[in-house]
Motif scaffolding. Structure first.
Motif, PDB file in Angstrom:
ATOM      1  N   CYS A  32      -1.747   4.861   2.586  1.00  0.00           N
ATOM      2  CA  CYS A  32      -1.322   4.859   1.186  1.00  0.00           C
ATOM      3  C   CYS A  32      -1.733   3.524   0.560  1.00  0.00           C
ATOM      4  O   CYS A  32      -2.222   2.622   1.259  1.00  0.00           O
ATOM      5  CB  CYS A  32       0.185   5.069   1.074  1.00  0.00           C
ATOM      6  N   ILE A  34      -0.108   0.995  -0.525  1.00  0.00           N
ATOM      7  CA  ILE A  34       0.561  -0.201   0.006  1.00  0.00           C
ATOM      8  C   ILE A  34      -0.132  -0.695   1.287  1.00  0.00           C
ATOM      9  O   ILE A  34      -0.189  -1.890   1.557  1.00  0.00           O
ATOM     10  CB  ILE A  34       2.056   0.115   0.272  1.00  0.00           C
ATOM     11  N   ASP A  35      -0.665   0.272   2.075  1.00  0.00           N
ATOM     12  CA  ASP A  35      -1.359  -0.104   3.316  1.00  0.00           C
ATOM     13  C   ASP A  35      -2.562  -1.011   3.046  1.00  0.00           C
ATOM     14  O   ASP A  35      -2.937  -1.817   3.896  1.00  0.00           O
ATOM     15  CB  ASP A  35      -1.843   1.139   4.060  1.00  0.00           C
ATOM     16  N   PHE A 112       0.338   6.061  -3.531  1.00  0.00           N
ATOM     17  CA  PHE A 112       0.621   4.625  -3.502  1.00  0.00           C
ATOM     18  C   PHE A 112       1.597   4.240  -2.393  1.00  0.00           C
ATOM     19  O   PHE A 112       1.479   3.191  -1.782  1.00  0.00           O
ATOM     20  CB  PHE A 112       1.151   4.166  -4.865  1.00  0.00           C
ATOM     21  N   TYR A 113       2.585   5.131  -2.121  1.00  0.00           N
ATOM     22  CA  TYR A 113       3.590   4.776  -1.122  1.00  0.00           C
ATOM     23  C   TYR A 113       3.932   5.988  -0.263  1.00  0.00           C
ATOM     24  O   TYR A 113       4.355   7.019  -0.785  1.00  0.00           O
ATOM     25  CB  TYR A 113       4.849   4.232  -1.834  1.00  0.00           C
ATOM     26  N   LYS A 114       3.718   5.865   1.059  1.00  0.00           N
ATOM     27  CA  LYS A 114       3.948   7.010   1.935  1.00  0.00           C
ATOM     28  C   LYS A 114       4.672   6.601   3.226  1.00  0.00           C
ATOM     29  O   LYS A 114       4.547   7.259   4.246  1.00  0.00           O
ATOM     30  CB  LYS A 114       2.586   7.628   2.288  1.00  0.00           C
ATOM     31  N   TRP A 115       5.418   5.491   3.144  1.00  0.00           N
ATOM     32  CA  TRP A 115       6.029   4.991   4.379  1.00  0.00           C
ATOM     33  C   TRP A 115       7.310   5.739   4.764  1.00  0.00           C
ATOM     34  O   TRP A 115       7.916   5.453   5.786  1.00  0.00           O
ATOM     35  CB  TRP A 115       6.364   3.503   4.231  1.00  0.00           C
ATOM     36  N   ASP A 116       7.706   6.677   3.912  1.00  0.00           N
ATOM     37  CA  ASP A 116       8.914   7.450   4.219  1.00  0.00           C
ATOM     38  C   ASP A 116       8.575   8.756   4.934  1.00  0.00           C
ATOM     39  O   ASP A 116       9.419   9.640   5.062  1.00  0.00           O
ATOM     40  CB  ASP A 116       9.715   7.721   2.934  1.00  0.00           C
ATOM     41  N   SER A 120       2.882   8.774   8.161  1.00  0.00           N
ATOM     42  CA  SER A 120       2.352   7.535   7.576  1.00  0.00           C
ATOM     43  C   SER A 120       1.865   6.559   8.645  1.00  0.00           C
ATOM     44  O   SER A 120       2.232   6.664   9.822  1.00  0.00           O
ATOM     45  CB  SER A 120       3.428   6.850   6.735  1.00  0.00           C
ATOM     46  N   LEU A 133      11.450   1.340  -0.414  1.00  0.00           N
ATOM     47  CA  LEU A 133      10.567   0.163  -0.464  1.00  0.00           C
ATOM     48  C   LEU A 133      10.939  -0.687  -1.673  1.00  0.00           C
ATOM     49  O   LEU A 133      10.912  -0.203  -2.808  1.00  0.00           O
ATOM     50  CB  LEU A 133       9.106   0.600  -0.587  1.00  0.00           C
ATOM     51  N   LEU A 135       9.756  -2.831  -4.028  1.00  0.00           N
ATOM     52  CA  LEU A 135       8.418  -3.199  -4.488  1.00  0.00           C
ATOM     53  C   LEU A 135       8.336  -4.643  -4.967  1.00  0.00           C
ATOM     54  O   LEU A 135       7.356  -5.347  -4.699  1.00  0.00           O
ATOM     55  CB  LEU A 135       7.972  -2.250  -5.605  1.00  0.00           C
TER      56      LEU A 135
END
Lengths: 232, 214
Positions: A32, A34-35, A112-116, A120, A133, A135
């Protein structure tokens, strides 16, 4: 105008570097936005941020430390002060440009964000998911740690040059030192970045802020301690 | 004003590049440094400009000692071996950048210095596009634009065309006549004799002869 052109050139160069860095480092289906930021931190610092910083520092030295400039300065301390000012200026400029470049490339990932999710990259590396997260904290930590890396690596190179007169040695020692320290997991160098681990094992303010600031103060002092003898 | 080089020795990585040099230089005189490649001419110029510090001995500018009372001479213009400028700036922008450090001169004087060496102050070409001769001329303009009390020119007529050489000679005479200490190094014996009032011959880091130019 010239400075703006240079800044734009550096920005595009960083975008290309960040793109390749994330392209080769991330498995696209897990990644994502963020990565992309994470990929320029952690272990990547020694071959990514540090070399960029020392090369920019080298260009400064080549341009600003020529004899025409030097003999017009009042004294040696003024020269060291100029070097310090330049390091801090380039510190926040590189930090901002790197942030902007990561942001630009992050947009390309769509997600953009997939840490949930358990699919991921975060889950793959930590065996956990992150439901929330922060941000603002993420961006703040990214900017702070990048700034410290840029300033400390440039300071180290300039101090070595100031003491020995050899810039290339300073570059090699700095990159090598960061590589060894980061690979061996020195607490501050390993954990201060926006690395995946930071979310599962928070670190102390000492390693995050006080240690780098102390290091900066010591390196600045080393420059004032030595009266550079020769400008060859 | 007077420059005194007293028993000056400089050793770099075990090699003695200047060996117990003694020299007195006075205002309004042009000194010609003569010697083979590697004889120590440029090093002596660096020593006088404060760019290197002695292993022993000292340089005094007036009554102030370099490295002790001051880091660099207060009023100096130098051209050493290769002119040092920013590639992506025009000639004028490069000189402006240098002039802004001390703020002694304004746009008018910078343009006058460029014209004096035969360069166009309005030239929009970047320094990297300059020919070798133009780079050399810009180096001379940088050295003299602030009308310094000490002017040091290492091989100033290198790569410069005949017309340019005439202009450079004129600049050197003007600097001398306004009371500056002028130091010139040149391979061409005849040119050196014409430019200098006194010849200082250097060999293996030592001054072997100091005589009036004939």
């Amino acid at each position: 105008m010239k400075k703006l052109k240079t800044i734009i050139k550096i920005y595009f160069l960083l975008c290309i570097l960040v793109f390749f860095q994330s392209f080769f480092g991330l498995k696209k289906k897990y990644a994502c936005g963020i990565d992309v930021f994470v990929r320029t931190q952690g272990l990547a610092v020694w071959y990514f941020i540090v070399p960029i910083s020392v090369i920019i520092g080298f260009v400064f030295l080549k341009n600003e430390m020529n004899y025409n400039m030097i003999v017009r300065k009042k004294n040696i301390k003024e020269i060291w002060l100029d070097i310090l000012l330049n390091i801090f200026h380039s510190g926040y400029i590189i930090t901002f440009l790197l942030f902007l470049s990561c942001e630009t490339i992050a947009v390309l990932y769509g997600n953009f964000y997939k840490w949930d999710e358990t699919t991921s990259l975060f889950y793959m590396l930590t065996r956990g998911t992150l439901n929330y997260l922060n941000l603002k904290f993420f961006i703040f930590m990214y900017l702070v740690s990048t700034f410290f890396y840029v300033v400390i690596s440039q300071l180290l190179v300039q101090v070595i040059w100031w003491w020995t007169g050899n810039y290339v040695m300073g570059m090699l020692v700095t990159i090598g030192l960061f590589a060894v320290l980061i690979r061996n997991g020195l607490p501050w160098l390993m954990r201060s970045g926006v690395y995946y681990d930071i979310w599962t094992a928070p670190i102390s303010n000492f390693y995050q802020f006080i240690f780098p600031i102390l290091l900066i103060v010591v390196l600045i002092g080393l420059g004032y301690l030595k009266r550079k003898r020769d400008f060859l | 004003m007077e420059i005194i080089v007293n028993d000056y020795t400089k050793t770099i990585k075990g090699a003695t590049v200047l060996d117990h040099v003694n020299l007195k230089l006075h205002s309004g005189v042009c000194y010609g440094f003569k010697g083979k490649n590697g004889s120590g001419k440029t090093m002596l110029m660096r020593a006088i400009s404060g760019l290197i510090n002695p292993s022993s001995g000292y340089v005094k500018i007036g009554d102030k000692q370099l490295g002790k009372d001051l880091s660099f001479p207060e009023s100096i213009g130098i051209l050493l071996e290769n002119p040092a400028f920013l590639d992506n700036y025009t000639g004028y922008a490069n000189l402006k950048l240098l002039a802004d450090i001390q703020g002694k001169i304004k746009e008018k004087e910078i343009k006058e210095a460029l014209s004096a060496v035969g360069l166009d102050p309005e030239d929009k070409r970047k320094y990297k596009k300059y020919s070798l001769g133009m780079k050399q001329k810009l180096g001379i303009a940088a050295a003299v634009m602030e009308k310094p009390e000490i002017v040091i020119l290492d091989e100033p007529i290198n790569a410069i065309d005949e017309e340019g050489v005439v202009l450079v000679k004129k600049i050197i005479f003007e600097a001398k006549n306004r009371g500056a200490i002028v130091i010139v190094a040149c391979h061409d014996k005849e040119e050196l004799m014409e430019l200098a009032d006194e010849i200082v011959e250097i060999s293996a880091g030592k001054i072997v002869e100091k005589k009036e130019a004939v």
